[in-house]
Design a protein around this motif. Structure first.
Motif, PDB file in Angstrom:
ATOM      1  N   ASP A   2       0.856  -1.185   0.000  1.00  0.00           N
ATOM      2  CA  ASP A   2       0.000   0.000   0.000  1.00  0.00           C
ATOM      3  C   ASP A   2       0.894   1.238   0.000  1.00  0.00           C
ATOM      4  O   ASP A   2       1.665   1.447   0.940  1.00  0.00           O
ATOM      5  CB  ASP A   2      -0.882  -0.041   1.266  1.00  0.00           C
ATOM      6  CG  ASP A   2      -1.893   1.082   1.277  1.00  0.00           C
ATOM      7  OD1 ASP A   2      -1.818   1.972   0.398  1.00  0.00           O
ATOM      8  OD2 ASP A   2      -2.756   1.074   2.169  1.00  0.00           O
ATOM      9  N   PHE A   3       0.811   2.034  -1.036  1.00  0.00           N
ATOM     10  CA  PHE A   3       1.669   3.216  -1.129  1.00  0.00           C
ATOM     11  C   PHE A   3       1.020   4.462  -0.518  1.00  0.00           C
ATOM     12  O   PHE A   3       1.645   5.517  -0.476  1.00  0.00           O
ATOM     13  CB  PHE A   3       2.028   3.498  -2.594  1.00  0.00           C
ATOM     14  CG  PHE A   3       2.984   2.493  -3.157  1.00  0.00           C
ATOM     15  CD1 PHE A   3       4.350   2.648  -2.958  1.00  0.00           C
ATOM     16  CD2 PHE A   3       2.545   1.396  -3.859  1.00  0.00           C
ATOM     17  CE1 PHE A   3       5.258   1.714  -3.464  1.00  0.00           C
ATOM     18  CE2 PHE A   3       3.437   0.461  -4.374  1.00  0.00           C
ATOM     19  CZ  PHE A   3       4.796   0.625  -4.172  1.00  0.00           C
ATOM     20  N   ALA A   4      -0.228   4.326  -0.081  1.00  0.00           N
ATOM     21  CA  ALA A   4      -0.932   5.502   0.441  1.00  0.00           C
ATOM     22  C   ALA A   4      -0.489   5.792   1.877  1.00  0.00           C
ATOM     23  O   ALA A   4      -0.237   4.877   2.654  1.00  0.00           O
ATOM     24  CB  ALA A   4      -2.431   5.257   0.401  1.00  0.00           C
ATOM     25  N   GLU A   5      -0.421   7.069   2.209  1.00  0.00           N
ATOM     26  CA  GLU A   5      -0.141   7.428   3.599  1.00  0.00           C
ATOM     27  C   GLU A   5      -1.376   7.164   4.431  1.00  0.00           C
ATOM     28  O   GLU A   5      -2.506   7.239   3.917  1.00  0.00           O
ATOM     29  CB  GLU A   5       0.238   8.911   3.681  1.00  0.00           C
ATOM     30  CG  GLU A   5       1.629   9.175   3.139  1.00  0.00           C
ATOM     31  CD  GLU A   5       2.067  10.624   3.261  1.00  0.00           C
ATOM     32  OE1 GLU A   5       1.223  11.510   3.474  1.00  0.00           O
ATOM     33  OE2 GLU A   5       3.276  10.851   3.113  1.00  0.00           O
ATOM     34  N   THR A   6      -1.193   6.887   5.712  1.00  0.00           N
ATOM     35  CA  THR A   6      -2.344   6.703   6.597  1.00  0.00           C
ATOM     36  C   THR A   6      -3.014   8.069   6.816  1.00  0.00           C
ATOM     37  O   THR A   6      -2.410   9.119   6.547  1.00  0.00           O
ATOM     38  CB  THR A   6      -1.902   6.163   7.967  1.00  0.00           C
ATOM     39  OG1 THR A   6      -1.057   7.152   8.579  1.00  0.00           O
ATOM     40  CG2 THR A   6      -1.144   4.849   7.837  1.00  0.00           C
ATOM     41  N   ARG A 296      11.283  10.157  -3.455  1.00  0.00           N
ATOM     42  CA  ARG A 296      10.314  10.099  -2.340  1.00  0.00           C
ATOM     43  C   ARG A 296       9.935   8.651  -2.046  1.00  0.00           C
ATOM     44  O   ARG A 296       9.818   8.253  -0.886  1.00  0.00           O
ATOM     45  CB  ARG A 296       9.066  10.921  -2.667  1.00  0.00           C
ATOM     46  CG  ARG A 296       9.349  12.413  -2.691  1.00  0.00           C
ATOM     47  CD  ARG A 296       8.084  13.194  -2.963  1.00  0.00           C
ATOM     48  NE  ARG A 296       7.246  13.292  -1.782  1.00  0.00           N
ATOM     49  CZ  ARG A 296       5.917  13.255  -1.799  1.00  0.00           C
ATOM     50  NH1 ARG A 296       5.276  13.095  -2.937  1.00  0.00           N
ATOM     51  NH2 ARG A 296       5.232  13.377  -0.693  1.00  0.00           N
ATOM     52  N   LEU A 297       9.746   7.875  -3.104  1.00  0.00           N
ATOM     53  CA  LEU A 297       9.438   6.454  -2.892  1.00  0.00           C
ATOM     54  C   LEU A 297      10.579   5.754  -2.162  1.00  0.00           C
ATOM     55  O   LEU A 297      10.354   4.975  -1.231  1.00  0.00           O
ATOM     56  CB  LEU A 297       9.229   5.760  -4.249  1.00  0.00           C
ATOM     57  CG  LEU A 297       7.840   5.786  -4.842  1.00  0.00           C
ATOM     58  CD1 LEU A 297       7.848   5.068  -6.192  1.00  0.00           C
ATOM     59  CD2 LEU A 297       6.843   5.094  -3.900  1.00  0.00           C
TER      60      LEU A 297
END
Ligand SMILES: Cc1cc2nc3c(=O)[nH]c(=O)nc-3n(C[C@H](O)[C@H](O)[C@H](O)COP(=O)(O)OP(=O)(O)OC[C@H]3O[C@@H](n4cnc5c(N)ncnc54)[C@H](O)[C@@H]3O)c2cc1C
Length: 385
Positions: A2-6, A296-297
């Motif tokens: 999951d690449f999304a931030e919490t 950033r990744l």
């Protein structure tokens, strides 16, 4: 995967951005020009709990990780306020203390580092050892229960702002390899025998660098941090966070530069349309954007690897720092070029960040030492030293 931030991370990003934008790059450069410190900004970011975001809750911190401290560093950079001491006080010193400190050491130091009321500098670099930590000559010798420290450290950031400095010193030599056995000591910056000299620098940073002399500085036994002789391993637990936070700060500078460049390229007209319509302007910005997102990744992956206790966090942290330093320089260069002559005008707030961005290619670990690491450890090539 999951690449999304919490949701919590997204809120943190927004909250830091809000504080940083209320200061902005003009505040930052005014501090640099007056020789002042970014005290108000540090106080506000700390007051909201963000300097100590990665320090355990038990000691007044946010109980989150280096991933979250990286968000803080990136947002500050993205608003033109990259803070070098974030890499040092919470990232290196806070991490090492939380992991290797005795309960008493943690109680004594971590609450202040978490609240931002105290800062701790970090001293490993020496004039004659440089990138080679095995050659460190600063010695700590036992004197009864106490330790006596002698030696010189080079380029130590923020000593004038810090209450104490975490010093890497040699406490013995490995007979087989001839390499130093290193240990860590917490030394008060005003300890008798601890003297500093300002190193004039050509980077526009509010944090200053110092030559730090230890002339027979005596510290009590409780100032030894962690296990005697195990300092190198302990230091690496803090150097990965330092590299990740350096990468995040560099990513922030790249975002700041690109935001400015895109706005300028969209409105500046010298022919028929805005200059951003010319591929000579658009392509360097687009390629800088791609490099930035890759960096950033890499930074998020490295922070995740550190927080998850992964063994390859060192490789990921090195790669992230390498990628981010390059991305930041390329983005800033493209932004300056986009601005034409205005790229060098004080009003546009770009060229003054060049030194800070460029230094991240050399420090906290140089591009060449990262390439050495990757060649040897990631690719399995023979060591060069
Ligand atoms: C603004 C700033 C802030 C800093 N803050 C701190 C701080 O707070 N605390 C601290 O301890 N240090 C700090 N440093 C020091 C920084 O970490 C070092 O400058 C950096 O690690 C490089 O070490 P050096 O300057 O001794 O260079 P050297 O080790 O002398 O290296 C010189 C050049 O040779 C290259 N080189 C060296 N060995 C090899 C090799 N084996 N293979 C290929 N190339 C090699 C290096 O990459 C570099 O390009 C700071 C430096 C700066 C500029």
């Amino acid at each position: 995967m999951d690449f999304a931030e919490t949701a919590e991370q997204a809120m943190l990003r927004e909250a830091v951005g809000k504080i940083a934008s209320s200061y902005g790059h003009d505040y930052f450069s005014a501090k640099v020009k007056s020789g002042g410190h970014t005290t108000e900004l540090w106080r506000d970011v700390a007051g909201a709990g963000f300097i100590g975001v990665s320090i355990p809750e038990r000691y007044g911190g946010g109980g989150m990780g280096i991933s979250e401290l990286a968000i803080v560093a990136e947002e500050l950079g993205a608003h033109g306020c990259p803070l070098l001491l974030l890499m040092v006080s919470p990232a290196i010193c806070g991490t090492i203390l939380a992991r290797f400190g005795t309960p008493e050491q943690r109680e004594r130091w971590l609450p202040g580092l978490a609240s931002g009321e105290r800062k701790m500098a970090f001293a490993i670099t020496e004039p004659d050892a440089g990138s080679n930590a095995h050659r460190l000559a600063t010695m700590a010798t036992r004197d009864g229960d106490a330790w006596r420290i002698g030696g010189t450290k080079h380029f130590i950031s923020g000593v004038d702002e810090a209450d104490a400095v975490l010093v890497v010193a040699r406490t013995g030599t490995d007979a087989a390899s001839g390499r130093g056995r290193l240990s860590l000591f917490i030394v008060d910056t005003d300890a008798p025998g601890c003297e500093r000299t300002l190193i004039p620098m050509e980077i526009a940073a509010p944090e200053k660098q110092f030559l730090l002399f230890f002339d027979d500085v005596t510290v009590p036994p409780e100032r030894l941090l962690g296990t005697e002789g195990d300092g190198l391993r302990q230091v690496f637990h803090g150097l990965n966070p330092e590299r990740i936070i350096a990468a995040a700060g560099a990513n922030g500078i790249a975002r700041y530069a690109l935001d400015k460049a895109v706005a300028y390229a969209g409105q500046r007209r010298v022919w028929n349309g805005p200059i951003g319509a010319h591929q000579g302007i658009a392509h360097p910005l687009a390629s800088a954007k791609i490099e930035l997102e890759l960096a950033r990744l890499a930074t998020q992956k490295a922070a995740w690897a550190h927080d998850a206790g992964q063994r390859d966090a060192g490789e990921a942290a090195n790669m992230a720092k390498y990628a981010a330093a390059e991305a930041s320089l390329h983005a800033l260069d493209a932004a300056i070029q986009t601005h034409g002559g205005n790229g060098f005008a004080t009003e546009y707030g770009l060229a003054d960040l060049w030194g800070m961005s460029r230094v991240l290619r050399t420090a906290p670990v140089s591009r060449e030492m990262i390439l050495n690491f990757v060649a040897e450890h990631s690719l399995g090539l023979p060591p060069s030293y």
